[in-house]
Design a protein around this motif. Structure first.
Motif, PDB file in Angstrom:
ATOM      1  N   GLY A  37       0.937  -1.144  -0.074  1.00  0.00           N
ATOM      2  CA  GLY A  37       0.109   0.129  -0.065  1.00  0.00           C
ATOM      3  C   GLY A  37       0.814   1.145   0.007  1.00  0.00           C
ATOM      4  O   GLY A  37       1.726   1.745   0.947  1.00  0.00           O
ATOM      5  N   VAL A  38       0.592   2.196  -0.985  1.00  0.00           N
ATOM      6  CA  VAL A  38       1.215   3.445  -0.952  1.00  0.00           C
ATOM      7  C   VAL A  38       0.273   4.691  -1.133  1.00  0.00           C
ATOM      8  O   VAL A  38      -0.902   4.186  -1.840  1.00  0.00           O
ATOM      9  N   PRO A  39       0.745   5.995  -1.048  1.00  0.00           N
ATOM     10  CA  PRO A  39      -0.303   6.975  -1.372  1.00  0.00           C
ATOM     11  C   PRO A  39      -0.425   6.975  -3.105  1.00  0.00           C
ATOM     12  O   PRO A  39       0.523   6.768  -3.918  1.00  0.00           O
ATOM     13  N   THR A  40      -1.545   7.479  -3.458  1.00  0.00           N
ATOM     14  CA  THR A  40      -2.010   7.529  -4.940  1.00  0.00           C
ATOM     15  C   THR A  40      -0.960   8.691  -5.184  1.00  0.00           C
ATOM     16  O   THR A  40      -0.432   9.830  -4.736  1.00  0.00           O
ATOM     17  N   PRO A  41      -0.363   8.626  -6.494  1.00  0.00           N
ATOM     18  CA  PRO A  41       0.432   9.644  -6.971  1.00  0.00           C
ATOM     19  C   PRO A  41      -0.237  11.173  -7.069  1.00  0.00           C
ATOM     20  O   PRO A  41      -1.355  11.137  -7.337  1.00  0.00           O
ATOM     21  N   ILE A  42       0.721  12.134  -6.916  1.00  0.00           N
ATOM     22  CA  ILE A  42       0.221  13.372  -6.928  1.00  0.00           C
ATOM     23  C   ILE A  42      -0.170  14.188  -8.135  1.00  0.00           C
ATOM     24  O   ILE A  42      -0.812  15.062  -8.355  1.00  0.00           O
ATOM     25  N   ALA A  43       0.416  13.572  -9.266  1.00  0.00           N
ATOM     26  CA  ALA A  43       0.169  14.121 -10.487  1.00  0.00           C
ATOM     27  C   ALA A  43       0.658  12.598 -11.359  1.00  0.00           C
ATOM     28  O   ALA A  43       1.313  11.892 -11.351  1.00  0.00           O
ATOM     29  N   VAL A  44      -0.184  12.719 -12.633  1.00  0.00           N
ATOM     30  CA  VAL A  44      -0.193  11.425 -13.530  1.00  0.00           C
ATOM     31  C   VAL A  44      -0.122  12.324 -14.765  1.00  0.00           C
ATOM     32  O   VAL A  44      -0.981  12.939 -15.380  1.00  0.00           O
ATOM     33  N   VAL A  45       1.104  11.933 -15.634  1.00  0.00           N
ATOM     34  CA  VAL A  45       1.434  12.742 -16.943  1.00  0.00           C
ATOM     35  C   VAL A  45       1.137  11.472 -17.898  1.00  0.00           C
ATOM     36  O   VAL A  45       2.422  10.754 -17.893  1.00  0.00           O
ATOM     37  N   ILE A  46       0.700  11.527 -18.995  1.00  0.00           N
ATOM     38  CA  ILE A  46       0.689  10.409 -20.027  1.00  0.00           C
ATOM     39  C   ILE A  46       0.633  11.193 -21.374  1.00  0.00           C
ATOM     40  O   ILE A  46      -0.440  11.795 -22.066  1.00  0.00           O
ATOM     41  N   ASP A  47       2.094  11.280 -22.202  1.00  0.00           N
ATOM     42  CA  ASP A  47       2.145  11.607 -23.427  1.00  0.00           C
ATOM     43  C   ASP A  47       1.894  10.669 -24.500  1.00  0.00           C
ATOM     44  O   ASP A  47       2.466   9.710 -24.403  1.00  0.00           O
ATOM     45  N   LEU A  48       0.688  10.902 -25.250  1.00  0.00           N
ATOM     46  CA  LEU A  48       0.381   9.879 -26.092  1.00  0.00           C
ATOM     47  C   LEU A  48       1.546   9.541 -27.340  1.00  0.00           C
ATOM     48  O   LEU A  48       1.574   8.480 -27.864  1.00  0.00           O
ATOM     49  N   ASP A  49       2.343  10.543 -27.642  1.00  0.00           N
ATOM     50  CA  ASP A  49       3.292  10.211 -28.483  1.00  0.00           C
ATOM     51  C   ASP A  49       4.478   9.443 -27.858  1.00  0.00           C
ATOM     52  O   ASP A  49       4.806   8.356 -28.623  1.00  0.00           O
ATOM     53  N   VAL A  50       4.569   9.335 -26.824  1.00  0.00           N
ATOM     54  CA  VAL A  50       5.430   8.460 -25.931  1.00  0.00           C
ATOM     55  C   VAL A  50       4.942   7.197 -25.920  1.00  0.00           C
ATOM     56  O   VAL A  50       5.706   6.236 -26.272  1.00  0.00           O
ATOM     57  N   VAL A  51       3.534   7.114 -25.479  1.00  0.00           N
ATOM     58  CA  VAL A  51       2.714   5.793 -25.435  1.00  0.00           C
ATOM     59  C   VAL A  51       2.805   5.221 -26.739  1.00  0.00           C
ATOM     60  O   VAL A  51       3.268   3.914 -27.097  1.00  0.00           O
ATOM     61  N   ARG A  52       2.757   5.903 -27.890  1.00  0.00           N
ATOM     62  CA  ARG A  52       2.677   5.186 -29.190  1.00  0.00           C
ATOM     63  C   ARG A  52       4.179   4.948 -29.666  1.00  0.00           C
ATOM     64  O   ARG A  52       4.056   3.702 -30.495  1.00  0.00           O
ATOM     65  N   ASP A  53       5.234   4.983 -29.050  1.00  0.00           N
ATOM     66  CA  ASP A  53       6.377   4.845 -29.525  1.00  0.00           C
ATOM     67  C   ASP A  53       6.762   3.368 -28.691  1.00  0.00           C
ATOM     68  O   ASP A  53       7.742   2.699 -28.987  1.00  0.00           O
ATOM     69  N   ALA A  54       6.232   3.250 -27.649  1.00  0.00           N
ATOM     70  CA  ALA A  54       6.338   1.790 -26.709  1.00  0.00           C
ATOM     71  C   ALA A  54       5.721   0.721 -27.719  1.00  0.00           C
ATOM     72  O   ALA A  54       5.000   0.820 -28.600  1.00  0.00           O
ATOM     73  N   PRO A  55       6.444  -0.430 -27.324  1.00  0.00           N
ATOM     74  CA  PRO A  55       5.805  -1.621 -28.229  1.00  0.00           C
ATOM     75  C   PRO A  55       4.497  -1.508 -28.050  1.00  0.00           C
ATOM     76  O   PRO A  55       3.630  -1.393 -27.118  1.00  0.00           O
ATOM     77  N   VAL A  56       3.617  -2.036 -29.255  1.00  0.00           N
ATOM     78  CA  VAL A  56       2.188  -1.959 -29.341  1.00  0.00           C
ATOM     79  C   VAL A  56       1.553  -3.148 -28.293  1.00  0.00           C
ATOM     80  O   VAL A  56       0.655  -3.001 -27.718  1.00  0.00           O
ATOM     81  N   ARG A  57       2.369  -4.170 -28.148  1.00  0.00           N
ATOM     82  CA  ARG A  57       1.923  -5.183 -27.131  1.00  0.00           C
ATOM     83  C   ARG A  57       1.680  -4.698 -25.799  1.00  0.00           C
ATOM     84  O   ARG A  57       0.838  -5.159 -24.816  1.00  0.00           O
ATOM     85  N   TYR A  58       2.251  -3.619 -25.130  1.00  0.00           N
ATOM     86  CA  TYR A  58       2.024  -2.831 -23.797  1.00  0.00           C
ATOM     87  C   TYR A  58       0.391  -2.315 -23.922  1.00  0.00           C
ATOM     88  O   TYR A  58      -0.283  -2.157 -23.076  1.00  0.00           O
TER      89      TYR A  58
END
Length: 353
Positions: A142-163
């Motif tokens: 158990g841990v605290p929830t992140p104070i901020a979440v940043v998701i860059d779709l350009d970065v996500v698209r560069d990751a292997p599609v399997r993820y």
């Protein structure tokens, strides 16, 4: 006077869009998370190192810590390394393992944590849980929830599609998880948090019903939002119940029985969710799950991730032992080995017809 509302642990900011990483420094300053830039970045030796080259010139006062793996030892080492250095926050920049290590380390030293996800493999990026490997296999902390979440779709698209596909399986499985929670509520009297259940279910439904594909920004946004909402639903519930049911027990069984061969988390829980829906007698829903999973390139049969029918049956039989005290459709039916085998044969026939 009765309490009329409740406070929900959630990030101060959630930024999901193309180019989000370019504005990370400004976002942290504007949200008063770090105006000084004194940050401890936890990164992998893969995507994290590449993104460090982009961000380091903008954050001259940040320190960068390479994380070897997703073990409790790595998390403790990171905590020891950053302790006493007066950082404003810990930033987990990478996939699920890096974010979980950063969440645990930040909690250990009492710092807020920022999750900058480089892929959408599962719902851990915003959950109040750090899943880390230990000497006994794998543990949830158990841990605290992140104070901020940043998701860059350009970065996500560069990751292997399997993820991305894995994240789809994890999000859709929420529907099965909530069904298990509701089953336990009816049959055992287990308390259920309606808000947490609604958040998790709607996150899953949004992904299940979306007509787009993994190459669409609109679909990736819905998937990312769904994974974030699922994490928040766990904070609301106080545990992983809204997003952990029979499908996750089957996943844990794969991990424990076949540790060298286990597939990605979302691949296994997606398959487990479709099978669990079949066990409930919801054959139309199981068929829809299988149809959507196939459309996105996810497995619906164990052989599609390298397991035989016998190995799948063994995993389903073992699954209830992975979460003692949790009541799902598996505990309710309490099937014998032969009954599991028959149920699987019927499932395979149903989704193929």
């Amino acid at each position: 006077m009765p309490v009329l509302t409740r406070l929900i642990p959630s990030p101060v900011v959630v930024d999901i869009r193309t180019g989000a990483l370019d504005d990370l420094v400004g976002l942290l300053a504007d949200q008063r998370i770090s105006a000084s830039g004194r940050l401890a970045f936890a990164i992998s030796n893969g995507s994290g190192q590449a993104l460090r080259e982009k961000l380091a010139p903008l954050l001259p006062d940040a320190d960068w810590y390479a994380v070897a793996d997703g073990t409790i030892d790595s998390a403790v080492k990171l905590a020891d390394d950053i302790k006493g250095k007066r950082y404003d926050a810990v930033v987990g920049l990478g996939g699920g393992k890096i974010i979980d290590v950063a969440k645990y380390a930040a909690a250990r030293v009492g710092l807020p944590m920022v999750a900058v996800a480089t892929n959408l493999a599962h719902d851990g990026l915003c959950s109040p849980v750090a899943t880390l490997d230990n000497d006994n296999g794998r543990g949830s902390y158990g841990v605290p929830t992140p104070i901020a979440v940043v998701i860059d779709l350009d970065v996500v698209r560069d990751a292997p599609v399997r993820y991305v596909r894995s994240g789809i399986g994890d999000a859709i499985s929420n529907i099965s998880c909530v069904a298990d929670w509701e089953l336990s509520h009816r049959l055992t009297g287990e308390s259920i948090d309606g808000l947490a259940a609604a958040m998790a279910r709607q996150a899953g439904e949004a992904v299940l019903r979306h007509p787009g594909g993994i190459g669409d920004d609109a679909f990736l946004t819905v998937l990312a939002e769904g994974l974030v909402l699922t994490g928040i639903s766990m904070s609301v519930a106080g545990d992983s119940r809204p997003a952990s049911g029979a499908c996750h027990e089957i996943n844990h069984a794969f991990d424990l029985l076949y540790p060298k061969r286990a597939a990605l988390h979302g691949e296994q829980v997606g398959l487990g969710a479709a099978f669990a829906m079949h066990l409930r007698g919801a054959h139309d829903d199981a068929g829809l799950f299988a149809e959507v999973l196939r459309r996105h390139g996810l497995p619906v049969l164990p052989e599609e991730i390298g397991f035989s029918t016998d190995e799948f049956v063994k995993a389903v039989e073992y699954a209830p032992q992975t979460r003692p005290g949790r009541f799902t459709i598996l505990e309710h039916l309490d099937l014998t080995t032969d009954q599991i085998r028959d149920a699987y044969a019927d499932y395979a026939k149903t989704i193929s017809s």
